[in-house]
Write a protein that holds these residues in place. Structure first.
Motif, short mmCIF file in Angstrom:
data_model
loop_
_atom_site.label_atom_id
_atom_site.label_comp_id
_atom_site.label_asym_id
_atom_site.label_seq_id
_atom_site.Cartn_x
_atom_site.Cartn_y
_atom_site.Cartn_z
N ALA A 1 0.60 -2.54 -6.32
CA ALA A 1 0.46 -1.46 -5.34
C ALA A 1 -0.95 -0.89 -5.33
O ALA A 1 -1.50 -0.55 -6.37
CB ALA A 1 1.45 -0.34 -5.64
N THR B 1 0.88 -1.17 0.00
CA THR B 1 0.00 0.00 0.00
C THR B 1 0.91 1.21 0.00
O THR B 1 1.65 1.44 0.97
CB THR B 1 -0.91 0.00 1.24
N SER B 2 0.89 1.97 -1.09
CA SER B 2 1.92 3.00 -1.27
C SER B 2 1.82 4.15 -0.27
O SER B 2 2.82 4.77 0.08
CB SER B 2 1.87 3.55 -2.70
N ASN B 3 0.61 4.43 0.18
CA ASN B 3 0.39 5.51 1.14
C ASN B 3 -0.70 5.07 2.11
O ASN B 3 -1.69 4.47 1.69
CB ASN B 3 -0.04 6.79 0.42
N ILE C 1 -0.94 -1.46 -10.72
CA ILE C 1 -1.26 -0.35 -9.81
C ILE C 1 -2.77 -0.18 -9.84
O ILE C 1 -3.37 -0.24 -10.91
CB ILE C 1 -0.58 0.95 -10.27
N VAL D 1 5.84 8.47 -11.14
CA VAL D 1 6.15 7.11 -10.68
C VAL D 1 6.69 6.32 -11.88
O VAL D 1 6.19 6.46 -13.00
CB VAL D 1 4.89 6.41 -10.12
N GLN E 1 4.17 6.80 4.04
CA GLN E 1 4.21 6.70 2.59
C GLN E 1 5.56 6.14 2.14
O GLN E 1 6.61 6.49 2.69
CB GLN E 1 4.00 8.10 1.98
N MET F 1 -2.52 2.27 -4.72
CA MET F 1 -2.13 3.68 -4.68
C MET F 1 -3.34 4.59 -4.51
O MET F 1 -3.33 5.74 -4.96
CB MET F 1 -1.36 4.06 -5.95
N ASP G 1 -2.40 8.12 -3.05
CA ASP G 1 -1.35 9.01 -3.55
C ASP G 1 -1.11 8.88 -5.06
O ASP G 1 -0.14 9.44 -5.58
CB ASP G 1 -0.04 8.84 -2.78
N ILE G 2 -2.00 8.18 -5.76
CA ILE G 2 -1.84 8.11 -7.21
C ILE G 2 -1.89 9.52 -7.82
O ILE G 2 -2.64 10.38 -7.36
CB ILE G 2 -2.93 7.21 -7.84
N ALA H 1 -6.26 2.00 -7.84
CA ALA H 1 -6.60 3.12 -6.95
C ALA H 1 -8.06 3.49 -7.07
O ALA H 1 -8.59 3.59 -8.18
CB ALA H 1 -5.75 4.34 -7.29
#
Length: 363
Positions: A173, A150-152, A192, A184, A159, A175, A178-179, A194
């Motif tokens: 991930a 989990t990126s953030n 990815i 990136v 983060q 995201m 924070d996408i 989100a």
């Protein structure tokens, strides 16, 4: 149209602030979209008018996020929470295990859902440290189907600053929070995904960016609506999509481009977060952050007031002053300022000024 509309200082964690310019454009087009005599919400998703909106959103996402040609982009429904189940159903093949890095509540939930589909383990966890930090190393096994991060972390305010190297094992991930907040290197990831409701638009749309070779090896013995291939093959139009949400996502992408793209958005986000972190760090302990300094999120700033009763007073006075969404998640308490892309610098400066004034009054 006037841009002097009175707006709240919106620090909600999600659904969250949308750019005022986007809202105003949507307002102007709400009843009659491009001379059709219909709202975009009334258009058939099979119409050429909506398909143009849909395809433009995908194309702009690919351009702005620098998504390589060997990745598919699909719009889904069900939020990131449905992806917690779809990912292992599609990619956790027999004889393999799913490898989860636990850095907060959402990664815990992702792991829980994966266990319904097969062997899923938490190879690394920062839970013993109350999720105050991002791990420095990730363990990757030869038998891993994928590594999930989990990126953030919206709840704990941490983060990833650099993403782990996973070799031949696909890195996936979440995201959601924070996408599109910074550039990136997409090539590091197998997938990815989100939810849109923090940095990309309103709730109801989920974005998935998936490497083609991962799709080619996916499990096909699944219900139609739970296969990524279904959405890839039909350009995300297999069934009726959230048309208004996709329209809004497309307009947010245009707004990001108008800001100068992700490089400029990243600089803006760093400056905004610094205003609030400086108020915390220079308070001589009156405020203190949850996350360790090297793991601090630029999207979700979590902090406490040293005195519990004063913290209640802080949140009460902040609400009275027009600040919305500053209460921490119910599972951890405290305070949280979510400073997503669309939260203006002026709001962050106003919060920092309020924090300093509150401290001066109560210390």
């Amino acid at each position: 149209m006037s841009t002097t509309t009175k707006r709240a200082y919106n620090f909600n964690a999600g659904p969250s602030a949308l750019p005022l310019e986007v809202l105003q454009k949507a307002q102007a087009e709400l009843v009659d979209f491009q001379g059709t005599g219909m709202s975009v919400m009334e258009l058939s998703h099979r119409s050429a008018t909506f398909e143009a909106v849909h395809n433009e959103a995908i194309a702009n996402l690919r351009k702005l996020f620098a998504v390589p040609d060997n990745y598919e982009i699909v719009f889904l429904q069900g939020g990131a929470s449905l992806q917690f189940s779809m990912i292992p159903m599609n990619f956790l093949t027999e004889g393999k295990r799913a490898n989860y890095v636990l850095t907060g509540s959402w990664s815990e939930k992702a792991l829980k859902e994966a266990k319904f589909s097969g062997e899923a383990v938490a190879s690394v966890s920062t839970k013993e440290n109350k999720y105050k930090n991002i791990p420095t190393e990730v363990e990757v096994g030869e038998n891993d189907a994928y590594v999930h991060i989990t990126s953030n972390n919206t709840i704990y305010g941490t983060q990833w600053k650099t993403f782990p190297e996973t070799g031949n094992v696909p890195l996936i991930a979440d995201m959601s929070s924070d996408i599109m907040s910074k550039p990136v290197d997409i090539s590091k990831f197998g997938m990815i995904y989100a939810g849109a409701q923090k940095n990309l638009g309103p709730s109801g749309v989920t974005v998935a960016i998936i490497r083609k070779d991962l799709l080619e090896s996916a499990n096909t013995n699944l219900p139609t609506m739970l296969k990524y291939d279904t959405f890839v093959a039909n350009n995300s139009l297999y069934n009726t999509p959230p048309t208004f949400g996709i329209y809004m996502l497309g307009e947010v992408l245009k707004w990001i481009e108008a800001q100068g793209g992700l490089e400029q958005v990243a600089k803006n986000n760093e400056a905004k977060a610094a205003l609030i972190y400086d108020a915390i760090d220079n308070s001589n302990g009156f405020y203190y952050g949850h996350a360790e300094e090297g793991s601090r999120s630029l999207m979700n700033i979590t902090f406490r007031v040293a005195d519990e009763e004063l913290e209640k007073q802080f949140l009460k006075e902040a609400e009275e002053a027009g600040f919305v969404g500053l209460s921490g998640h119910r599972s951890v308490g405290g305070c949280r300022a979510s400073t997503y892309n669309a939260v203006p610098t002026e709001a962050c400066q106003a919060l920092a000024d309020f924090m300093k004034a509150f401290q001066a009054k109560h210390q």
